[in-house]
Design an enzyme around this catalytic site. Structure first.
Site, PDB file in Angstrom:
ATOM      1  N   ILE A 113       2.855  -1.740  -5.640  1.00 51.66           N
ATOM      2  CA  ILE A 113       2.579  -2.194  -4.284  1.00 51.66           C
ATOM      3  C   ILE A 113       2.010  -1.068  -3.442  1.00 51.66           C
ATOM      4  CG2 ILE A 113       4.286  -4.040  -4.291  1.00 51.66           C
ATOM      5  CD1 ILE A 113       6.163  -2.220  -2.777  1.00 51.66           C
ATOM      6  N   ASP A 114       1.991   0.164  -3.987  1.00 46.86           N
ATOM      7  CA  ASP A 114       1.487   1.308  -3.216  1.00 46.86           C
ATOM      8  C   ASP A 114      -0.031   1.344  -3.111  1.00 46.86           C
ATOM      9  OD1 ASP A 114       3.994   2.566  -2.636  1.00 46.86           O
ATOM     10  OD2 ASP A 114       4.124   3.106  -4.745  1.00 46.86           O
TER      11      ASP A 114
ATOM     12  N   GLY B 265       7.599   4.272  -1.515  1.00 46.10           N
ATOM     13  CA  GLY B 265       6.591   5.322  -1.511  1.00 46.10           C
ATOM     14  C   GLY B 265       7.160   6.600  -2.075  1.00 46.10           C
TER      15      GLY B 265
ATOM     16  N   GLU C   1       9.899   6.813   1.096  1.00 47.22           N
ATOM     17  CA  GLU C   1      11.092   7.319   0.406  1.00 47.22           C
ATOM     18  C   GLU C   1      10.909   8.702  -0.215  1.00 47.22           C
ATOM     19  OE1 GLU C   1      12.152   5.093  -3.100  1.00 47.22           O
ATOM     20  OE2 GLU C   1      10.104   4.384  -3.348  1.00 47.22           O
TER      21      GLU C   1
END
Length: 304
Positions: A181-182, A226, A281
């Site tokens: 999803i990054d 992240g 994160e």
């Protein structure tokens, strides 16, 4: 191939046989070399006859918005566009491949509405990878096209599987579908799930904004995915318009001092009585004035 700035080919139904892409420029190039990649898309010539194709699909690693959409489209496209009639979904990722009870046949009827569900209908896991046993299971089931949906660890596993199959001189087409999803893979246009993750992160940021505005000197802190890149944190912060500090791994910062994060927070509270912070994160890796050691521990997929 037309205008090199146009990354879509819309004039014909099939991708040209020699449509390549330069990862450094993301442009089409007419030759195949070590620095170019074949552009994805349907081609006139197929490697296998559809009546002989047996497909297996698996999902591994963490969850990502859109996993069921990908599974659905693999089944629908294989069934209706190519006439494939043997498609397996294997439960619980790489770990489940060696257990025959985890193999289930997928048909259009079984997947037609799964895009409305979250998660993945075939389950996922993080596990150690055994290329030999996985190769045995694929061969025993007559699989000749294997789709694996996952991230870094999943694709490292595919590489090991490719090496194992080459040793045995077994021809199985391996297709890795990047799941992140990054949106941090430059070779592809966009990774699935990224836009949904931004939408959901904005909702969390809005909640944090309500909280910090509803109390004296309120500080809202929202942590998002992240581990090594801050695309979600950055784009969600830009989309929300309410964020005062966004910390990401790519941008170095100090905690202390005149230009440090803590001093900024105090000044912000003195002026506005609230402060909203979004943190990717993995942002601790960007701190310059405070030593933060990694644990050195990794999950079963080899990720820190």
């Amino acid at each position: 191939l037309g205008d090199p700035d146009n990354r879509q080919i819309n004039r014909v139904c099939f991708m040209q046989e020699k449509a390549f892409m330069d990862p450094n420029k993301c442009l089409f190039t007419p030759d195949s070399s070590e620095n170019t990649y074949i552009r994805a898309g349907p081609r006139i010539h197929n490697a296998l006859k559809s009546k002989n194709v047996k497909i297996a699909i698996t999902t591994s690693g963490g969850l990502c918005p859109g996993l069921n959409v990908v599974i659905r489209e693999l089944v629908m496209s294989s069934w209706y566009n190519y006439g494939v009639r043997t498609i397996f979904g294997i439960k619980w990722g790489y770990e489940g491949i060696t257990n025959q009870s985890n193999w289930q046949e997928l048909t259009p009827d079984k997947v037609h509405s799964i895009h409305r569900e979250g998660g993945t209908i075939i389950g996922t896991c993080r596990c150690e990878f055994n290329a030999g046993k996985i190769a045995d299971a694929l061969i025993a089931n007559g699989i000749n096209v294997f789709f694996s949906i996952g991230g870094d660890g999943t694709h490292k596993g595919l590489q090991c599987l490719a090496e194992e199959l080459n040793k045995r001189n077994v021809e199985i087409i391996l297709c890795g579908i990047p799941k992140t999803i990054d949106n941090d893979i430059p070779l592809i246009d966009r990774s699935f799930g990224f836009e949904t993750s931004i939408q959901e992160a904005v909702k969390a940021i809005q909640v944090g904004n309500v909280e910090c505005n509803s109390t004296k000197n309120g500080v809202g802190l929202v942590r998002v995915f992240g581990r090594s890149c801050g695309f979600i944190a950055l784009e969600a912060s830009k989309a929300s318009r309410d964020v005062n500090i966004c910390l990401i791994p790519e941008s170095k910062f100090n905690l202390y001092g005149e230009k440090g994060v803590l001093n900024f927070i105090m000044n912000r509270l003195n002026m506005k009585n609230h402060c909203l912070i979004v943190v990717a994160e993995g942002s601790a890796s960007a701190v310059m004035d405070f030593k933060i050691d990694a644990t050195g521990k990794k999950d079963k997929s080899g990720n820190p």
